[in-house]
Design a protein around this motif. Sequence first.
Motif, PDB file in Angstrom:
ATOM      1  N   LEU A 107       0.831  -1.200   0.000  1.00  0.00           N
ATOM      2  CA  LEU A 107       0.000   0.000   0.000  1.00  0.00           C
ATOM      3  C   LEU A 107       0.864   1.247   0.000  1.00  0.00           C
ATOM      4  O   LEU A 107       1.731   1.413   0.860  1.00  0.00           O
ATOM      5  CB  LEU A 107      -0.916   0.008   1.233  1.00  0.00           C
ATOM      6  N   GLY A 108       0.615   2.126  -0.973  1.00  0.00           N
ATOM      7  CA  GLY A 108       1.333   3.393  -1.056  1.00  0.00           C
ATOM      8  C   GLY A 108       0.424   4.550  -0.684  1.00  0.00           C
ATOM      9  O   GLY A 108      -0.554   4.395   0.056  1.00  0.00           O
ATOM     10  N   SER A 109       0.715   5.708  -1.240  1.00  0.00           N
ATOM     11  CA  SER A 109      -0.055   6.917  -0.910  1.00  0.00           C
ATOM     12  C   SER A 109      -1.369   6.997  -1.682  1.00  0.00           C
ATOM     13  O   SER A 109      -2.192   7.878  -1.428  1.00  0.00           O
ATOM     14  CB  SER A 109       0.785   8.162  -1.186  1.00  0.00           C
ATOM     15  N   ALA A 110      -1.553   6.071  -2.633  1.00  0.00           N
ATOM     16  CA  ALA A 110      -2.788   6.041  -3.419  1.00  0.00           C
ATOM     17  C   ALA A 110      -3.023   4.611  -3.897  1.00  0.00           C
ATOM     18  O   ALA A 110      -2.093   3.807  -4.004  1.00  0.00           O
ATOM     19  CB  ALA A 110      -2.697   6.989  -4.607  1.00  0.00           C
ATOM     20  N   ASP A 155      -5.234   6.136  11.704  1.00  0.00           N
ATOM     21  CA  ASP A 155      -4.080   6.081  10.793  1.00  0.00           C
ATOM     22  C   ASP A 155      -4.510   6.610   9.424  1.00  0.00           C
ATOM     23  O   ASP A 155      -5.483   6.120   8.837  1.00  0.00           O
ATOM     24  CB  ASP A 155      -3.605   4.624  10.672  1.00  0.00           C
ATOM     25  N   PRO A 156      -3.829   7.627   8.894  1.00  0.00           N
ATOM     26  CA  PRO A 156      -4.266   8.243   7.630  1.00  0.00           C
ATOM     27  C   PRO A 156      -4.293   7.287   6.448  1.00  0.00           C
ATOM     28  O   PRO A 156      -4.984   7.541   5.456  1.00  0.00           O
ATOM     29  CB  PRO A 156      -3.238   9.368   7.418  1.00  0.00           C
ATOM     30  N   ARG A 157      -3.580   6.178   6.546  1.00  0.00           N
ATOM     31  CA  ARG A 157      -3.586   5.232   5.421  1.00  0.00           C
ATOM     32  C   ARG A 157      -4.953   4.575   5.238  1.00  0.00           C
ATOM     33  O   ARG A 157      -5.278   4.106   4.146  1.00  0.00           O
ATOM     34  CB  ARG A 157      -2.489   4.179   5.616  1.00  0.00           C
ATOM     35  N   PHE A 158      -5.753   4.530   6.313  1.00  0.00           N
ATOM     36  CA  PHE A 158      -7.109   4.016   6.141  1.00  0.00           C
ATOM     37  C   PHE A 158      -7.906   4.900   5.189  1.00  0.00           C
ATOM     38  O   PHE A 158      -8.786   4.427   4.478  1.00  0.00           O
ATOM     39  CB  PHE A 158      -7.830   3.912   7.489  1.00  0.00           C
ATOM     40  N   GLN A 159      -7.600   6.188   5.190  1.00  0.00           N
ATOM     41  CA  GLN A 159      -8.298   7.108   4.280  1.00  0.00           C
ATOM     42  C   GLN A 159      -7.971   6.794   2.824  1.00  0.00           C
ATOM     43  O   GLN A 159      -8.806   6.968   1.937  1.00  0.00           O
ATOM     44  CB  GLN A 159      -7.925   8.558   4.607  1.00  0.00           C
ATOM     45  N   VAL A 160      -6.761   6.307   2.576  1.00  0.00           N
ATOM     46  CA  VAL A 160      -6.385   5.881   1.220  1.00  0.00           C
ATOM     47  C   VAL A 160      -7.282   4.728   0.773  1.00  0.00           C
ATOM     48  O   VAL A 160      -7.741   4.681  -0.373  1.00  0.00           O
ATOM     49  CB  VAL A 160      -4.900   5.461   1.180  1.00  0.00           C
ATOM     50  N   LEU A 161      -7.564   3.824   1.707  1.00  0.00           N
ATOM     51  CA  LEU A 161      -8.367   2.644   1.366  1.00  0.00           C
ATOM     52  C   LEU A 161      -9.804   2.994   1.018  1.00  0.00           C
ATOM     53  O   LEU A 161     -10.466   2.253   0.296  1.00  0.00           O
ATOM     54  CB  LEU A 161      -8.346   1.649   2.532  1.00  0.00           C
ATOM     55  N   LEU A 162     -10.286   4.131   1.536  1.00  0.00           N
ATOM     56  CA  LEU A 162     -11.661   4.529   1.240  1.00  0.00           C
ATOM     57  C   LEU A 162     -11.882   4.713  -0.263  1.00  0.00           C
ATOM     58  O   LEU A 162     -13.003   4.556  -0.754  1.00  0.00           O
ATOM     59  CB  LEU A 162     -12.016   5.831   1.964  1.00  0.00           C
ATOM     60  N   GLN A 183      -4.226  -2.368  -8.465  1.00  0.00           N
ATOM     61  CA  GLN A 183      -4.828  -2.805  -7.207  1.00  0.00           C
ATOM     62  C   GLN A 183      -6.350  -2.744  -7.278  1.00  0.00           C
ATOM     63  O   GLN A 183      -7.034  -3.679  -6.837  1.00  0.00           O
ATOM     64  CB  GLN A 183      -4.300  -1.949  -6.060  1.00  0.00           C
ATOM     65  N   GLN A 184      -6.883  -1.671  -7.839  1.00  0.00           N
ATOM     66  CA  GLN A 184      -8.326  -1.531  -7.970  1.00  0.00           C
ATOM     67  C   GLN A 184      -8.892  -2.629  -8.863  1.00  0.00           C
ATOM     68  O   GLN A 184      -9.936  -3.227  -8.556  1.00  0.00           O
ATOM     69  CB  GLN A 184      -8.677  -0.159  -8.548  1.00  0.00           C
ATOM     70  N   ALA A 185      -8.192  -2.923  -9.940  1.00  0.00           N
ATOM     71  CA  ALA A 185      -8.653  -3.951 -10.873  1.00  0.00           C
ATOM     72  C   ALA A 185      -8.651  -5.332 -10.216  1.00  0.00           C
ATOM     73  O   ALA A 185      -9.555  -6.145 -10.439  1.00  0.00           O
ATOM     74  CB  ALA A 185      -7.773  -3.956 -12.125  1.00  0.00           C
ATOM     75  N   PHE A 186      -7.628  -5.601  -9.401  1.00  0.00           N
ATOM     76  CA  PHE A 186      -7.544  -6.899  -8.714  1.00  0.00           C
ATOM     77  C   PHE A 186      -8.729  -7.062  -7.767  1.00  0.00           C
ATOM     78  O   PHE A 186      -9.389  -8.100  -7.749  1.00  0.00           O
ATOM     79  CB  PHE A 186      -6.220  -6.999  -7.944  1.00  0.00           C
ATOM     80  N   LEU A 187      -9.007  -6.032  -6.971  1.00  0.00           N
ATOM     81  CA  LEU A 187     -10.145  -6.093  -6.050  1.00  0.00           C
ATOM     82  C   LEU A 187     -11.459  -6.245  -6.810  1.00  0.00           C
ATOM     83  O   LEU A 187     -12.320  -7.049  -6.431  1.00  0.00           O
ATOM     84  CB  LEU A 187     -10.189  -4.840  -5.181  1.00  0.00           C
TER      85      LEU A 187
END
Length: 268
Positions: free
Chosen positions: A10-13, A97-104, A18-22
């Motif tokens: 997981l990076g900054s975006a 943790d701000p990285r959760f916001q990336v996951l949104l 990754q989106q395609a895999f999900l």
Amino acid sequence: MAGSYQKFTLGSAITPEQQAFLNQHGFIHFTNFIKPETVTNIIQASEQVQQNWITNKVEKVNGVPIKYGKDVDGSPIVQRFAFINKHHAALDEFSKDPRFQVLLNLIGEGARLGTDEKDGMVFNHYVNGPESSFTKMGWHTDGLRDIFHGQKLNPMLNVGIHLSTLKPENGGLRILPGTHQQNLYQMLFRKKYFLDHDTDENEVAITPTAGDLTIHDGRLWHRVAQSSVTGEESRRRVIYIPIIAGKYEPKNADSPTAFYQRFAGIVK
């Protein structure tokens, strides 16, 4: 996709890959989300909450029943905590943790981390001992609860933060990739909810290292397999936090126990 599967960092975006895999498989696995010392701190925080709840005989949190069991030495433990983020400052801080916001961004506009909705931050502690009451969980989808509440099926992702390193023999999460794209009939009747524990020839074993993060779509069929080993070696801990969209529905101390949660005894 039997056997191994691709893992990501997981990076900054969220990347298009990754989106395609999900989108295709209904789940995604990110390695090294938190450091070993953070894993240790989270486990220690859970033990402090556990001691408090055992001492004070806490039965429900915001209407959600707490599942107690016995450790390998017979001592009482909490095996499923609900809203644990509301009961320890370190876990509340972790949820921010701000990285959760990336996951949104995996859901998009209107998505939020459900720290005060559904069951909040759930902490599961599995151990396969002679007196354990929580060793496995049958096939189910997380989206069923919206149907139980008479709501339309809103987008939901379940974020898992893994605090134990697992091999397939340790049990743990098993998923049926792609089943998030099934129709409503298949979602309701493909398996017998929570009663069916049978291995599926198409299932994939999620095998995390402590500190990894996984996400699975709420419509995806999954189960928690029982460890084939016993005692201390079988111990595994995992946190789940939902990413949700739709109407904001926070829970509080006066929230009722959901219909399906009254039968929690059948869920081992």
